[in-house]
Design an enzyme around this catalytic site. Structure first.
Site, PDB file in Angstrom:
ATOM      1  N   THR A  81       0.836  -1.202   0.000  1.00  0.00           N
ATOM      2  CA  THR A  81       0.000   0.000   0.000  1.00  0.00           C
ATOM      3  C   THR A  81       0.869   1.251   0.000  1.00  0.00           C
ATOM      4  O   THR A  81       0.603   2.198  -0.753  1.00  0.00           O
ATOM      5  CB  THR A  81      -0.929  -0.007   1.226  1.00  0.00           C
ATOM      6  OG1 THR A  81      -1.781  -1.158   1.132  1.00  0.00           O
ATOM      7  CG2 THR A  81      -1.775   1.244   1.288  1.00  0.00           C
ATOM      8  N   CYS A 105     -22.096  -7.640   1.847  1.00  0.00           N
ATOM      9  CA  CYS A 105     -22.159  -7.882   3.287  1.00  0.00           C
ATOM     10  C   CYS A 105     -20.772  -8.049   3.902  1.00  0.00           C
ATOM     11  O   CYS A 105     -20.600  -7.844   5.089  1.00  0.00           O
ATOM     12  CB  CYS A 105     -22.991  -9.116   3.571  1.00  0.00           C
ATOM     13  SG  CYS A 105     -24.659  -8.997   2.950  1.00  0.00           S
TER      14      CYS A 105
HETATM   15  C1  LIG Z   1      -3.276  -5.754  -5.876  1.00  0.00           C
HETATM   16  C2  LIG Z   1      -2.912  -5.312  -4.497  1.00  0.00           C
HETATM   17  N1  LIG Z   1      -2.351  -4.091  -4.315  1.00  0.00           N
HETATM   18  C3  LIG Z   1      -2.001  -3.661  -3.095  1.00  0.00           C
HETATM   19  C4  LIG Z   1      -2.168  -4.420  -1.963  1.00  0.00           C
HETATM   20  C5  LIG Z   1      -1.740  -3.872  -0.635  1.00  0.00           C
HETATM   21  O1  LIG Z   1      -0.543  -4.418  -0.157  1.00  0.00           O
HETATM   22  P1  LIG Z   1      -0.213  -4.446   1.418  1.00  0.00           P
HETATM   23  O2  LIG Z   1      -1.171  -5.417   2.000  1.00  0.00           O
HETATM   24  O3  LIG Z   1       1.188  -4.899   1.538  1.00  0.00           O
HETATM   25  O4  LIG Z   1      -0.415  -3.085   1.950  1.00  0.00           O
HETATM   26  C6  LIG Z   1      -2.754  -5.703  -2.108  1.00  0.00           C
HETATM   27  C7  LIG Z   1      -2.994  -6.584  -0.949  1.00  0.00           C
HETATM   28  O5  LIG Z   1      -3.676  -6.325  -0.002  1.00  0.00           O
HETATM   29  C8  LIG Z   1      -3.133  -6.158  -3.400  1.00  0.00           C
HETATM   30  O6  LIG Z   1      -3.679  -7.359  -3.577  1.00  0.00           O
HETATM   31  S1  FES Z   2     -24.801  -7.246   5.809  1.00  0.00           S
HETATM   32 FE1  FES Z   2     -26.005  -7.758   4.135  1.00  0.00          FE
HETATM   33  S2  FES Z   2     -27.544  -8.971   5.122  1.00  0.00           S
HETATM   34 FE2  FES Z   2     -26.245  -8.522   6.786  1.00  0.00          FE
END
Ligand SMILES: Cc1ncc(COP(=O)(O)O)c(C=O)c1O
Ligand code: FES
Ligand SMILES: Cc1ncc(COP(=O)(O)O)c(C=O)c1O
Ligand code: FES
Lengths: 386, 146, 386
Positions: free
Chosen positions: C67, C320
């Site tokens: 991230t 959900c």
């Molecule tokens: C495509 C993609 N980008 C970014 C991230 C973020 O990476 P991190 O979890 O190391 O912050 C993830 C995973 O959560 C991901 O799957």
């Molecule tokens: S969060 Fe969608 S039914 Fe409970």
């Protein structure tokens, strides 16, 4: 003897982290059973951190270290309050994590006041109050300085900030684990900490954000940390921070007493045994383990290299170690001329250091300083002058 | 998100799943946005709910809430059933996570809508029941504290 | 079976990390002997990461996760090239780390084009090229999607970007460790990765920045990472990333062959044994371990909870589970109506999964889907309708 730079992870801390690497490795954002362990572990760490500084659990946000916490605090408030004002107050002796962030903001339309410090590294409350303007949105003053160990009057700064309705951040990376902290009593709105300074792991820290303070994110993405700090949580790291901080504060009094005694013994003996030295920082309002001394006529890097020969770790604010051409901004701010700042040495004591080790270091210092001075043209000149 | 043991029990072993043929009242509510749908069937004799069944398309909390709601109203009078709030359902389940409280609202609404259907079919007036209360869009507009 | 969410740290990886917590714990910024171990370790990890993606060592910068790498790439280029242009192109199916960063930039004067994808989750190269304008400064398209596993035409995107002289970033968090990557051949300028997706630790990642690309820092402070990413380095984490990536690529062919076979077996058997299902993502251009299927008439969270009873971990794009009111933006972008997206399930296979485990999961799925459908008012209606 360079515990201000970093510390080893304590055994108790590492033991508690271990299961979260390969066994309870679930992503806290998942909903299945396995990930409960991670969630509960993070929750417990948050509670431990909060309790230590008298904050609420939901006021603690984990980060990737002290630097990130500092960046987030400054940029997050600046970005959030941009429409309200563009003036920030900080000090000349902050860590680069604060200073370089402020400089970045200056390039982006913000105005920053860098408060002076006195010869001990103390800011002036008067100057602080006079610097507050209508467009001041943030005051950021460090809790304790990483080089000279000076402890700033945090509670008083907090009162002034509160009185003028300005947000108050403190970089407490050096203070957490070493000094008692009460964010409520001290009127602190934001506080940065880092695990590796208190016998926890590198690459994890936290930012305390008082309830009610609105701050923009620095790292956007997933909904982690209540949508405020995205990214899959460093679960073992967070567990380590929680354990380390709990340990540090359960032993605070006893460790402080021990460190202060060792520190003062070391300072006194260096002063007694080596001529023309200068203690940097405040004589009493200083971090328990911090010793910072200038040795005239010599240069810090050669001092460090010589100490390293005896496996003594230390640090220096000399220009030659800084990678730039200038000595440490902190030493300059307390008024040291370049040539004196050049011979600075920081020794930072840790909880395992003993009087024998301190004596050993002093003995070696006596020899090394003498050797380097014999080589120094400045020393020679000076002796001739006498 | 962590569900209580009771929620998981009602989710894995839901009570009163199914339909009632020739039910005296049927109520279907749903959130058109998140797509959850709950359908409640009532058998009512002399003002007493003698049987109740449900079908639910939704999350664990929605299914558990439906199951618990049917248990809470079975054998009760219409007026007693009218007193069942989403909070009561959630409490009976030993609580729901804040972000899941709206699922219990679905259960409360399904009961009321089934009762409304009964009232319409039979002409029996039920106090406190109003056709205009079923604004499905409002279902998820519950303020959740963080 | 949720390896796309995170993976356990492999034993070989953890073993290599261990000494850097408490033994070789020196701060890489220090100059004494002890800190050499940290410096050398980071250097080695950098080399391993670089080699894997055919980059140079000095083009790799370590971060606190995927991230952060994504945030840095997008904001760092945006801030640097602000004077040159304010238009960014990305896709509708990016990870939130990219999307929410772009939305933040939109609030700050940038313009963002979110490319559509087809039913398989593929962007259109035509639409991409047509979207490039004079003020376009950055194209960011993910290497492979985390939900539906679709692999984007990265090399072709790279060519188009290069042709129009626009910087190209790819979020390769799901790809690194699973797919061959050659940043030179593919004309990639910036690439994000994260250790915990490839059997390395959480809280560490890296950004590849091609030599010559100028980027502003996201985290300011000390001079670490050649002045580009401040903060004391997470030495054990970085060591872990280096080891994990090396292992993953030394075993790539054999693991890929195994995973693809298991994946296709699983998809085929679910389709054969459960009626009214839909495979999401591309039939062949998909991550080796990714299975993503919608089961009509049921909702994903209840599916996950039921699977969890059998200790089967999985994930869903249902509204959900999302915590918000909407199902996954990825499923919506490939054109699924809400009620079908609601019943989505992602199973992501890992290198230790076996055919027996896959069979077990399918068996349980058959039972669970049937049970939930019996409870569903939608299923009822549909069966009546038949
Ligand atoms: C495509 C993609 N980008 C970014 C991230 C973020 O990476 P991190 O979890 O190391 O912050 C993830 C995973 O959560 C991901 O799957
Ligand atoms: S969060 Fe969608 S039914 Fe409970
Ligand atoms: C006062 C102070 N602030 C910030 C930092 C940065 O913290 P970290 O090393 O966790 O990035 C340090 C230590 O390097 C420090 O001493
Ligand atoms: S004399 Fe060599 S760096 Fe200063």
């Amino acid at each position: 003897m360079d515990h201000a730079a970093t510390t080893p992870v304590r055994k108790e801390v590492l033991d508690e982290m271990m299961p979260y690497f390969s066994e309870y490795y679930g992503n806290p954002s998942s909903i299945y059973y396995l990930s409960n362990f991670s969630k509960i572990a993070i929750d417990k760490a948050r509670e431990r951190v909060a309790k230590t500084i008298n904050a609420e659990k939901n006021e603690i946000y984990f980060t990737g270290g002290g630097t990130e916490a500092d960046n987030w605090a400054i940029k997050g408030i600046a970005s959030k309050l941009r429409d309200k004002g563009n003036h920030i107050i900080t000090s000349k002796i902050e860590h680069h994590a604060i200073l370089h962030t402020c400089e970045y903001l200056e390039k982006n339309g913000f105005e920053v006041t860098y408060l002076n410090v006195d010869e001990y590294g103390m800011i002036s409350l008067d100057e602080l109050e006079r610097s507050i303007k209508d467009n001041t949105i943030l005051i950021s003053i460090m809790f304790a300085n990483n080089e000279i160990g000076t402890i700033e009057p945090i509670k008083e700064i907090g009162s002034i900030a509160r009185k003028h309705n300005v947000i108050f951040h403190t970089d407490a990376v050096q203070a957490v684990g070493s000094l008692p902290i009460d964010v409520k009593d001290m009127n602190i709105d934001l506080l940065s900490m880092s695990a590796h300074k208190l016998y926890g792991p590198k690459g994890v820290g936290a930012l305390y954000v008082r309830k009610g303070i609105k701050i923009d994110s620095l790292i956007h993405g997933g909904a982690q940390e209540k949508n405020k700090r995205a990214g899959t949580e460093n679960v073992p790291g967070i567990v380590g921070l929680g354990k380390a901080i709990e340990l540090a504060y359960s032993e605070l009094e006893e460790n402080t007493a021990k460190l202060v005694e060792l520190r003062d013994y070391m300072i006194k003996n260096i002063q007694n045994r080596i001529p023309e030295v200068r203690l940097n920082g405040h004589p009493t309002k200083r971090l328990p383990g911090n010793v910072n001394i200038c040795f005239r006529y010599i240069e810090g890097e050669s001092l460090l290299l010589s100490l390293d020969m005896y496996k003594i770790e230390a640090s220096s604010g000399s220009a030659c170690t800084s990678g730039s051409l200038d000595p440490s901004h902190v030493l300059l701010a307390i008024g040291l001329p370049h040539e004196i700042a050049h011979g600075s040495l920081r020794l930072s004591l840790g909880i395992k250091n003993t009087k024998e080790e301190v004596d050993f270091v002093i003995d070696k210092l006596v020899t090394i300083v003498d050797r380097l001075r014999q080589m120094s043209p400045l020393y020679e000149k000076n002796q001739e002058g006498k | 998100m962590m569900y209580s043991e009771k929620v998981m029990d009602h989710f894995m072993n839901p009570r009163n799943v199914g339909e009632i043929e020739n039910a005296d009242g049927v109520g279907e509510v749903g959130n058109p946005k998140c797509g959850d749908i709950m359908k409640m069937y009532l058998k009512i004799e002399n003002g007493i709910i003698t049987d109740v069944k449900f079908k639910t398309f939704g999350c664990g909390s929605a299914i558990a809430s439906s199951s618990m709601a049917t248990e809470l109203i079975k054998g009760k009078s219409i007026q007693e059933a009218m007193q069942i709030t989403n909070k009561a359902v959630a409490e009976a389940l030993d609580g729901l996570p804040p972000v899941k409280m709206h699922c219990s609202v679905l259960a409360e609404q399904a009961i009321r809508k089934a009762l409304l259907d009964y009232s319409k079919k039979t002409g029996v007036k039920i106090e406190g029941l109003d056709e205009n209360e079923f604004h499905e869009d409002d279902l998820h507009e519950i303020e959740v504290e963080d």
